[in-house]
Design a protein around this motif. Structure first.
Motif, mmCIF file in Angstrom:
data_model
loop_
_atom_site.group_PDB
_atom_site.id
_atom_site.type_symbol
_atom_site.label_atom_id
_atom_site.label_comp_id
_atom_site.label_asym_id
_atom_site.label_seq_id
_atom_site.Cartn_x
_atom_site.Cartn_y
_atom_site.Cartn_z
ATOM 1 N N GLN A 1 0.802 -1.402 0.022
ATOM 2 C CA GLN A 1 0.022 0.155 0.155
ATOM 3 C C GLN A 1 0.850 1.165 -0.173
ATOM 4 O OE1 GLN A 1 -2.648 -0.299 3.396
ATOM 5 N NE2 GLN A 1 -3.569 -2.183 2.596
ATOM 6 N N GLU A 2 1.911 1.199 0.817
ATOM 7 C CA GLU A 2 2.875 2.391 0.821
ATOM 8 C C GLU A 2 3.702 2.328 -0.438
ATOM 9 O OE1 GLU A 2 3.244 4.716 2.987
ATOM 10 O OE2 GLU A 2 5.131 5.464 2.424
ATOM 11 N N TYR A 3 3.851 1.434 -1.005
ATOM 12 C CA TYR A 3 4.408 1.574 -2.258
ATOM 13 C C TYR A 3 3.743 2.069 -3.334
ATOM 14 C CZ TYR A 3 7.225 -0.547 -6.437
ATOM 15 O OH TYR A 3 7.874 -0.894 -7.524
ATOM 16 N N GLU A 4 2.408 1.786 -3.242
ATOM 17 C CA GLU A 4 1.735 2.419 -4.407
ATOM 18 C C GLU A 4 1.112 3.838 -3.819
ATOM 19 O OE1 GLU A 4 -1.766 -0.339 -4.500
ATOM 20 O OE2 GLU A 4 -0.527 -1.938 -5.395
ATOM 21 N N ARG A 5 1.167 4.009 -2.848
ATOM 22 C CA ARG A 5 0.935 5.461 -2.303
ATOM 23 C C ARG A 5 2.128 6.379 -2.831
ATOM 24 N NH1 ARG A 5 2.136 9.194 1.315
ATOM 25 N NH2 ARG A 5 3.609 7.875 2.200
ATOM 26 N N ILE A 6 3.078 6.127 -2.699
ATOM 27 C CA ILE A 6 4.279 6.745 -3.299
ATOM 28 C C ILE A 6 4.630 6.642 -4.531
ATOM 29 C CG2 ILE A 6 5.096 7.262 -0.872
ATOM 30 C CD1 ILE A 6 7.035 5.069 -1.279
ATOM 31 N N ARG A 7 3.845 5.955 -5.299
ATOM 32 C CA ARG A 7 3.876 5.822 -6.874
ATOM 33 C C ARG A 7 5.162 5.243 -7.295
ATOM 34 N NH1 ARG A 7 -0.143 10.414 -9.223
ATOM 35 N NH2 ARG A 7 -1.804 9.751 -8.135
ATOM 36 N N LEU A 8 5.718 4.520 -6.538
ATOM 37 C CA LEU A 8 7.010 4.144 -6.826
ATOM 38 C C LEU A 8 6.942 3.227 -8.144
ATOM 39 C CD1 LEU A 8 8.974 2.795 -3.765
ATOM 40 C CD2 LEU A 8 9.548 4.646 -5.212
ATOM 41 N N ASP A 9 6.087 2.601 -8.828
ATOM 42 C CA ASP A 9 5.957 2.036 -9.902
ATOM 43 C C ASP A 9 6.183 2.951 -11.155
ATOM 44 O OD1 ASP A 9 5.578 -0.837 -9.827
ATOM 45 O OD2 ASP A 9 3.665 -0.804 -9.385
ATOM 46 N N ARG A 10 5.502 4.065 -10.856
ATOM 47 C CA ARG A 10 5.697 5.163 -11.715
ATOM 48 C C ARG A 10 6.964 6.024 -11.695
ATOM 49 N NH1 ARG A 10 -0.028 8.198 -11.770
ATOM 50 N NH2 ARG A 10 -1.212 6.200 -12.267
ATOM 51 N N SER A 11 7.416 6.208 -10.529
ATOM 52 C CA SER A 11 8.608 7.216 -10.480
ATOM 53 C C SER A 11 9.699 6.609 -9.410
ATOM 54 C CB SER A 11 8.210 8.676 -10.181
ATOM 55 O OG SER A 11 9.255 9.433 -9.733
ATOM 56 N N ASP A 12 10.814 5.944 -9.673
ATOM 57 C CA ASP A 12 11.674 5.442 -8.814
ATOM 58 C C ASP A 12 13.032 6.094 -9.419
ATOM 59 O OD1 ASP A 12 13.224 4.072 -7.197
ATOM 60 O OD2 ASP A 12 12.264 2.288 -7.738
ATOM 61 N N PRO A 13 13.341 7.248 -8.642
ATOM 62 C CA PRO A 13 14.602 7.751 -9.295
ATOM 63 C C PRO A 13 15.775 6.767 -9.118
ATOM 64 C CG PRO A 13 13.550 9.045 -7.394
ATOM 65 C CD PRO A 13 12.743 8.127 -7.910
ATOM 66 N N VAL A 14 15.581 6.307 -7.851
ATOM 67 C CA VAL A 14 16.807 5.174 -7.672
ATOM 68 C C VAL A 14 17.091 4.136 -8.964
ATOM 69 C CG1 VAL A 14 18.015 3.538 -6.023
ATOM 70 C CG2 VAL A 14 16.822 5.610 -5.240
ATOM 71 N N ALA A 15 16.034 3.663 -9.173
ATOM 72 C CA ALA A 15 15.967 2.454 -10.200
ATOM 73 C C ALA A 15 16.478 3.370 -11.464
ATOM 74 C CB ALA A 15 14.466 2.024 -10.126
ATOM 75 N N ASN A 16 16.012 4.421 -11.642
ATOM 76 C CA ASN A 16 16.455 5.006 -13.142
ATOM 77 C C ASN A 16 18.124 5.202 -12.807
ATOM 78 O OD1 ASN A 16 13.937 5.230 -13.600
ATOM 79 N ND2 ASN A 16 13.799 7.298 -13.185
ATOM 80 N N PHE A 17 18.444 5.611 -11.854
ATOM 81 C CA PHE A 17 20.079 5.855 -11.773
ATOM 82 C C PHE A 17 20.415 4.474 -11.785
ATOM 83 C CE2 PHE A 17 18.993 9.652 -8.804
ATOM 84 C CZ PHE A 17 19.683 10.549 -9.465
ATOM 85 N N ASP A 18 20.224 3.295 -11.155
ATOM 86 C CA ASP A 18 20.686 2.071 -11.352
ATOM 87 C C ASP A 18 20.696 1.797 -12.789
ATOM 88 O OD1 ASP A 18 21.823 0.026 -9.990
ATOM 89 O OD2 ASP A 18 19.987 -1.061 -9.694
ATOM 90 N N ALA A 19 19.786 1.878 -13.481
ATOM 91 C CA ALA A 19 19.641 1.415 -14.838
ATOM 92 C C ALA A 19 20.658 2.179 -15.732
ATOM 93 C CB ALA A 19 18.368 1.665 -15.415
ATOM 94 N N GLU A 20 20.658 3.359 -15.511
ATOM 95 C CA GLU A 20 21.699 4.125 -16.079
ATOM 96 C C GLU A 20 23.218 3.559 -15.957
ATOM 97 O OE1 GLU A 20 21.207 8.891 -16.579
ATOM 98 O OE2 GLU A 20 21.853 8.237 -14.613
ATOM 99 N N LEU A 21 23.525 3.273 -14.850
ATOM 100 C CA LEU A 21 24.807 2.648 -14.415
ATOM 101 C C LEU A 21 25.083 1.227 -15.176
ATOM 102 C CD1 LEU A 21 27.504 3.279 -13.112
ATOM 103 C CD2 LEU A 21 26.822 1.919 -11.265
ATOM 104 N N ALA A 22 24.042 0.426 -15.137
ATOM 105 C CA ALA A 22 23.850 -0.914 -15.547
ATOM 106 C C ALA A 22 24.269 -0.795 -17.110
ATOM 107 C CB ALA A 22 22.600 -1.651 -15.406
ATOM 108 N N ARG A 23 23.869 0.178 -17.834
ATOM 109 C CA ARG A 23 24.357 0.442 -19.303
ATOM 110 C C ARG A 23 25.576 0.438 -19.500
ATOM 111 N NH1 ARG A 23 19.352 3.122 -19.527
ATOM 112 N NH2 ARG A 23 20.538 5.130 -19.060
ATOM 113 N N GLY A 24 26.368 0.586 -18.478
ATOM 114 C CA GLY A 24 28.090 0.318 -18.617
ATOM 115 C C GLY A 24 28.505 1.900 -18.627
ATOM 116 N N LEU A 25 30.128 2.001 -18.119
ATOM 117 C CA LEU A 25 30.651 3.050 -18.194
ATOM 118 C C LEU A 25 31.414 3.529 -19.320
ATOM 119 C CD1 LEU A 25 31.195 3.466 -14.368
ATOM 120 C CD2 LEU A 25 29.949 5.094 -15.610
#
Lengths: 526, 333
Positions: free
Chosen positions: A445-469
């Motif tokens: 419920q908390e996860y949905e309330r803060i809309r982490l499915d829609r906006s998760d900056p940490v996941a975006n940062f993580d995905a950015e690094l996962a593409r390689g340096l």
């Protein structure tokens, strides 16, 4: 209809009908498949989930007399009822639902982990464990001989084996003493009956076998095969003859309760007595697994996919518990583990934590966090659950249903938490299954309330690094580091620091460090 | 009276066998003790004796697995003295006893496979099931490998009148000993690899023919009325579905097979076949039953009243307004 019906018939396929995933290839040229028999030789890996479901239904319908369908799945509207003054709720599941007492041991057989069956005497714990041995292809005699019965005089040699007497006399070094290892060590199903009656020293020897898969005696080592473990205990809350060592308890992956016998099924019990039928003597051949099938099942389960959004929900849930703000100064050490290792009473520090909503903070409800081992077990069992239901992907309901059994002994409730004082929550003090499922629901419920499915900056940062340096220029690295710093600055404005946020912060710190190191290397190259 | 092999096993495991029977009787109301004992004597005893002679080490497992397998089958009337199709009951005994090494290798799996094969053949015609089990009994005793026996069984089933097995049987024939295939197909000489390749390419060529035959030939009737065990509730129409010849009545859709060994309609789904207009040069049939092809006409009285026809790869299917069956004719290109 299958040909190999024995004691009672094996459920016909499909045991969990689903819409066809793709057009079924019809082979008109198959002479030997048909309505009279399904030759086992023709059954491939793809049919193993069906076979496991047939084993499940055989156990539920014929071996276990009064099954409880406590793992509930819904497939559309489900009627629910409330009984009595306290409105005890009952839901009639609209989807195929399962009995945890049968299902969890079966999944344990498939994933080769360790299952603890707890409950009062005579509730079928040992019988259930024995059936697992029979499903793994062992004879009843082999299974009976292999059961290790916990008792206060049990020694390490009782458990593991004996040095050969002739060698003991003639040996000039430890290496030359041969050991007659106990046969159960080499089996793929291991049953320890009443494990809390085993003396502490012998428990340590058992721990080595359970955790590291080998036995050691007089400098001799016996490598055990991958196996499913079944341990039983009448009372797992310290009522055994010996206290179970914590490391041994920690190695147990799932805990299943043997529920009481519903007297409404007495007629079935009477019929079985009169017919002289013992389920363990009439296990149907079609539901017995070969060694190769057990291996193939395990591989198929690991291939089930856990979608990223669901993995994120598990991450969010797991993040709730370890964080403890007043445990240390440095962010990394702000954990319940720090408190535990210090030996200070948890409650002394807990009273300092006054800023949060004590009733709704999930982390406040536990005295510990989740170990890597517990999370690994969660991931494996949720995959097994999805596979058992014939799915290629884990669903949210699979996680919701499996978590309580895996975390039953892993997540220690904090009895002083305000949550348990709230109206309607008293039962959660004793009902761990319900409590953990409720915790997960609240986390979602908390996860949905803060809309982490829609906006998760940490996941975006993580995905950015996962593409390689590789070939990422310094300007881009600086831009990314600035974005991380910006996020951290934003979060500074939040008044309360929660477990998930603390893990986000530490994750960003780790990403920032990766970029900083790379930038340093780039600078040195230029 | 049962022999020492089965008698010894029954005596040694008396309590367990009795328990299995009692357990099965609880879930199969039709399981009659006398009928099951009769099957033990007539069906299991000869197999046990044969296995005891060929592979004594596998006797206990064979008896146990076949005993367990037979409990529901006797209850449902597939095996035993009141078997609904005696050709299946007798065929199983004949094949298992004739191939004791294969039976001993995987008793339940092999028996299950043989039962299914017999059931499929008997559904087409009980005489085909009898020919098949007799053929297996005569031809396969030299065969000690389970997979080879099953492959030979497929080739033999094709010859016994299941043309749907043709492609698979020809594949099997490439790996089986040429002499065994020759015997199963009743040929004067072994088939050469080139001939096997030709047979795979030309779906209407037959192994006993030295060269491609061009004559039109009536092969037989496939399908039938659902009330008499066939697939169709109404007279079907014929057409093409994904490039293969089919017949359908709106409910059942059957793939049609036919060659010199027989004809078959195998249900593959539901629906009507899609109309598939052929080329002008394709054969066609008029309502009087005359087949027109290549500028010639030939009268087939049994095709009078034809409503749809379809030609594909040398096989002509014709449906009639008054029949639930489909006529299949060989019309090589």
């Amino acid at each position: 209809m299958g040909i190999l019906d024995l004691f009672q018939k094996v459920s016909e396929s499909p045991t969990n009908p689903r819409p066809a995933k793709s057009a079924r290839t019809f082979d008109v040229a198959d002479l030997y498949s048909g309505p009279l028999a399904q030759p086992q030789a023709a059954a491939g890996v793809a049919a193993l989930d069906e076979k496991l479901r047939q084993a499940y239904f055989w156990m539920v319908n014929h071996a276990i007399i009064s099954p409880y369908y406590d793992i509930e799945y819904q497939d559309g509207a489900a009627p629910s009822y409330a009984f009595g003054d306290h409105k005890s709720k009952l839901v009639l599941p609209s989807g195929q639902s399962y009995s945890s007492f049968v299902l969890l041991p079966l999944l344990t057989l498939a994933v080769r982990r360790r299952c603890l069956l707890v409950g009062g005497p005579g509730r079928g714990k040992t019988a259930s464990a024995m059936l697992m041995g029979l499903l793994a292809g062992y004879s009843l005699q082999e299974v009976k001989r292999a059961i290790q019965h916990g008792q206060p005089q049990m020694t390490i040699t009782d458990l593991l084996g004996n040095p050969l007497p002739a060698d003991l006399v003639n040996a000039t070094s430890m290496d030359s003493i041969r050991i007659a290892w106990r046969r159960w060590l080499g089996m793929r199903v291991k049953i320890i009956d009443e494990y809390n009656r085993i003396p502490t020293r012998t428990q340590s020897a058992l721990l080595t076998v359970m955790s590291d898969n080998y036995a050691e005696l007089l400098d001799q080592v016996y490598e055990c095969p991958e196996a499913a473990w079944y341990l039983t205990a009448n009372d797992d809350a310290g009522g055994g003859t010996y206290q179970v060592i914590e490391a041994l308890r920690d190695r147990i992956d799932v805990v299943v309760k043997a529920l009481h016998f519903n007297p409404r099924f007495l007629g079935e019990l009477l019929a079985r007595i009169e017919a002289g039928i013992k389920p363990e003597e009439v296990v149907p051949a079609p539901v017995i697994f070969s060694e190769a099938e057990l291996d193939a099942m395990n591989a198929a389960i690991l291939a089930v996919k856990l979608p990223d959004p669901l993995r994120r929900r598990i991450e969010h849930f797991a993040s709730q518990f370890e964080f403890f703000e007043f445990a240390a100064e440095q962010m990394e050490y702000k954990t319940k583990d720090t408190v535990k290792l210090s030996g200070i009473d948890f409650h002394l520090l807990e009273v300092l934590d006054t800023g949060k909503d004590q009733a709704n903070d999930l982390g406040n409800q536990t005295r510990n966090g989740l170990s890597v081992r517990a999370l690994m077990t969660v991931l494996i069992y949720v995959k097994a659950m999805a596979w058992f239901r014939g799915d290629e992907f884990v669903t949210l309901e699979d996680i919701r249903q499996i978590l309580p059994f895996v975390l039953h002994d892993k997540l220690v409730p904090n009895p002083d938490a305000a949550f348990f004082e709230q109206k309607g929550n008293a039962a959660y003090r004793v009902d761990r299954i319900g409590w953990i499922r409720h915790l997960f629901d609240l986390s979602c419920q908390e996860y949905e309330r803060i809309r982490l499915d829609r906006s998760d900056p940490v996941a975006n940062f993580d995905a950015e690094l996962a593409r390689g340096l590789e070939a990422v220029p310094a300007t881009e690295v600086r831009k990314r580091m600035a974005a991380i710093e910006h996020s951290l600055a934003e979060w500074q404005r939040e008044r309360k620091l929660s477990g998930p946020r603390a893990d986000d912060i530490l994750k960003l710190k780790s990403l920032h460090q990766r970029y900083a190191n790379y930038l340093r290397w780039l600078t040195s190259q230029s | 009276m049962i022999g020492p092999a089965l008698g010894g096993q029954m005596q040694a495991g008396r309590a367990a066998f009795n328990q299995l029977f009692r357990a099965a009787a609880r879930s199969h109301a039709g399981l009659d003790g006398a009928a099951f004992l009769a099957w033990l004597e007539s069906g299991l005893d000869p197999v046990a004796e044969a296995v005891a002679a060929a592979a004594p080490e596998a006797l206990a497992r064979t008896v146990l697995e076949l005993y367990q397998m037979a409990l529901p089958l006797v209850a449902r009337g597939w095996l035993g003295p009141s078997a609904r199709e005696p050709a299946i009951d007798a065929g199983l005994r004949e094949v298992l006893a004739a191939l004791p090494c294969c039976t001993a290798q995987a008793p339940a799996a092999f028996a299950g496979a043989v039962l299914n094969a017999l059931q499929r053949l008997a559904a087409a015609d009980p005489a085909k099931a009898r020919r098949w089990s007799q053929g297996m009994g005569e031809l396969a005793p030299g065969c000690t490998d389970l997979e080879d026996a099953l492959a030979l069984g497929r080739v033999l089933a094709w010859r016994c009148g299941l043309p749907s097995l043709r492609a698979r049987a020809l594949q099997d024939a490439q790996t089986l000993p040429a002499v065994a295939v020759q015997a199963v197909l009743g040929l004067p000489a072994p088939l050469s690899p080139q001939r096997l390749a030709e047979l795979m390419e030309q779906p209407q060529a037959m192994p006993e023919e030295s060269k491609a035959e061009s004559a039109i030939r009536f092969l037989g009737w496939a399908g039938g009325f659902r009330g008499f065990g066939g697939p169709f509730a109404r007279p079907p129409r014929v057409g093409l579905e994904q490039g293969v010849l089919v017949a359908g009545d709106g409910d059942a859709l059957c793939r049609l097979f036919g060659d010199g060994y027989g004809v078959e309609a195998v249900k593959v789904g539901n629906g009507h076949p899609r109309p598939s207009p052929g080329a002008a040069s394709d054969p066609r049939v008029d309502s009087s039953g005359t087949l027109h092809w290549g500028g010639r006409g030939r009268q087939f009285p049994q095709l009078a009243g034809a409503i749809t026809w379809q030609w594909q790869a040398g096989l002509l299917a014709v449906s009639l307004a008054t029949s639930h069956r489909v006529a299949l004719l060989r019309c090589p290109p």
